[in-house]
Design an enzyme around this catalytic site. Structure first.
Site, PDB file in Angstrom:
ATOM      1  N   GLU A 162       0.993  -1.068   0.022  1.00 46.73           N
ATOM      2  CA  GLU A 162       0.004   0.043  -0.073  1.00 46.73           C
ATOM      3  C   GLU A 162       0.889   1.289   0.063  1.00 46.73           C
ATOM      4  OE1 GLU A 162      -1.560   2.903   0.397  1.00 46.73           O
ATOM      5  OE2 GLU A 162      -1.868   2.718   2.771  1.00 46.73           O
ATOM      6  N   CYS A 184      -1.926   9.315   2.371  1.00 45.30           N
ATOM      7  CA  CYS A 184      -1.665   8.675   1.081  1.00 45.30           C
ATOM      8  C   CYS A 184      -2.698   9.033   0.010  1.00 45.30           C
ATOM      9  CB  CYS A 184      -1.190   7.330   1.039  1.00 45.30           C
ATOM     10  SG  CYS A 184      -2.311   6.170   1.831  1.00 45.30           S
TER      11      CYS A 184
END
Length: 470
Positions: free
Chosen positions: A246, A281
């Site tokens: 991720e 993110c």
């Protein structure tokens, strides 16, 4: 014994103590221990020895442990919240929200324990298959190494530990060196919840130590959240292993002219861009707006951005705080200076104070600049106009990243077009790309990674599917 490092069910003092400070290193908030190689080996041995027992643990026992962890986090929620604020500089409105999300993460992982089942497959679709049927099942692959970042020091650890427990796999956690305290506190909670020794280790290792551990044959699954460069290097060193990455993002939101509530969109985009100083993110980095409403949007967005309140991180009214280090704030400062030097306009913010960088609005930044092409991971957003919806989709896709995108439109045709054509792991309609509910399948494409998080999906990423034919 002081609780600086957790090795297979025991607290250890074998290693090098280091101080954990508030962002910018202004004051010490705690200590953690960088384990020596012997303690890392002991954690690995404990996970390997525990695996045959843990993979056979009944669903109700795993469920009890996970629900016990959720209850333990709730009981100590104030302590977790204060810890997150101290080690990350996250304002209380976001730190408290992270604690609530972690409670939900463990609760939903508990619910998934009874849903980890396969399916029956009829095989008589061909003559050789007559009289036969297949049954699939999910089985934990083996010990898991989880590498987590600083920005969600509790919930992103929970997103790896809770699925591992539900899958029946021991897990070794390498928390961020900037923010390891919440993970160590979670180890206490899981110990109290009855997780057997060997089921969890929390090792505040160096990146080099974690990389060597990831390559060990005893580790069967690696799950990593962090930067793209580090993640893909890890991928290359873990050939043959199950791995979830991720990684970073460069999230875009599209505001089309048919969205008639610009004020609500502005409010959400401000949150998406500047929550936790953009250190998320899926933080909004690129804002793409129909030219017909561009001027109106910029006026409203700049005004709201400039009004964001800086103050005591423990006050609910505080909306923005410091970045994790002075060095990170200096990096953001240099990227924005590069954009300004190339002709971009800084409409709000733009003046650093130590580790604090103010929420910043940039207009007129072109491709080729870091603030447009790379993951900024800081409190700035670039506003750009577009002429038609197809152009907006092309602009979203013109990135090496592809984690999530947000699209404001009320037209079902445009919604279908966005879903089919935008190259990201998720498309959020009527909201920012920063939206996430913890049960969602979450993970990107391109340089944003591979594999999915989200409880049901993460559990299966830690398992192998096996087929039985009868």
């Amino acid at each position: 014994m002081e609780k600086y490092c957790y090795v297979g069910g025991e607290w250890t003092q074998k290693g090098e103590l280091f101080e954990v400070t508030t962002p910018g290193g202004r004051s010490v908030v705690g200590q953690a221990l960088r384990p020596d190689e012997g303690e890392i080996e002991r954690a690995l041995e404990a996970a390997v020895m525990r695996f045959p027992l843990q993979k056979g643990m009944p669903a109700h026992e795993k469920e009890d442990i996970l629900l016990g962890a959720a209850a333990g986090i709730r009981e100590r929620s104030d302590e977790f919240t204060r810890t997150i604020i101290a080690e990350t500089g996250k304002p209380i409105r976001y730190a408290a929200g992270e604690v609530e999300r972690a409670i939900r993460t463990f609760t939903e992982a508990a619910q998934e324990c009874s849903r980890l089942c396969g399916e029956m497959i009829p095989l008589d679709v061909t003559r050789p298959g007559e009289g036969r049927f297949g049954i699939t099942g999910w089985f934990p692959a083996g010990p898991v190494l989880a590498i987590t970042p600083f920005n969600f020091p509790l919930n992103l650890v929970a997103h790896k530990v809770a699925p591992a427990i539900a899958a029946g796999a021991p897990v070794i956690v390498k928390p961020s060196s900037e923010a390891p305290l919440a993970a160590l506190l979670l180890a206490e909670v899981l110990e109290e919840a009855g997780l057997p020794p060997g089921g969890l280790s929390v090792l505040p290792m160096t990146g080099e130590q974690a990389g060597r551990l990831a390559a060990r044959k005893e580790i069967k699954k690696v799950t990593f959240t962090g930067s793209a460069d580090v993640g893909w290097n890890l991928w290359s060193s873990c050939a043959g292993k199950k791995i979830t990455l991720e990684l970073g993002g460069n999230a875009a939101v599209v505001l089309h002219e048919d969205w008639d509530d610009i004020d609500s969109a502005v409010e959400r985009i401000v949150v998406g861009a500047y929550a936790f100083s953009g250190q998320v993110c899926i933080s909004v980095q690129r804002i793409l707006v129909s030219r017909s409403i561009l001027g109106l949007f910029i006026d409203k967005f700049v005004k709201r951005t400039a009004s964001l309140k800086r103050g005591d991180l423990f006050e609910r009214e505080t909306e923005t705080g410091p970045m994790i280090t002075v060095e990170e704030a200096e990096r953001v400062e240099s990227w924005i200076a590069e954009a300004a030097g190339a002709g971009a306009r800084i409409l709000a913010g733009g003046e650093r104070e130590g580790a604090f960088y103010p929420p910043t609005v940039i207009n007129g930044a072109a491709k080729g600049l870091k603030v447009v092409d790379e993951e900024l991971f800081g409190p700035a957003a670039v506003v750009t106009g577009y002429d038609d919806f197809d152009e907006a989709i092309e602009m979203v896709n013109d990135s090496r990243f592809g984690l999530q995108a947000g699209v404001y439109t009320k037209d079902i045709g445009r919604i279908r077009s966005a879903f089919s054509r935008i190259e990201t792991g998720g498309v959020i309609i009527g909201d920012v790309p920063t939206f996430r509910v913890d049960r969602m399948p979450y993970g990107g494409v391109k340089d944003s990674g591979t594999g999915k998080e989200g409880l049901r999906y993460a559990i299966r990423e830690m398992c192998d599917m096996r087929l039985l034919v009868i």
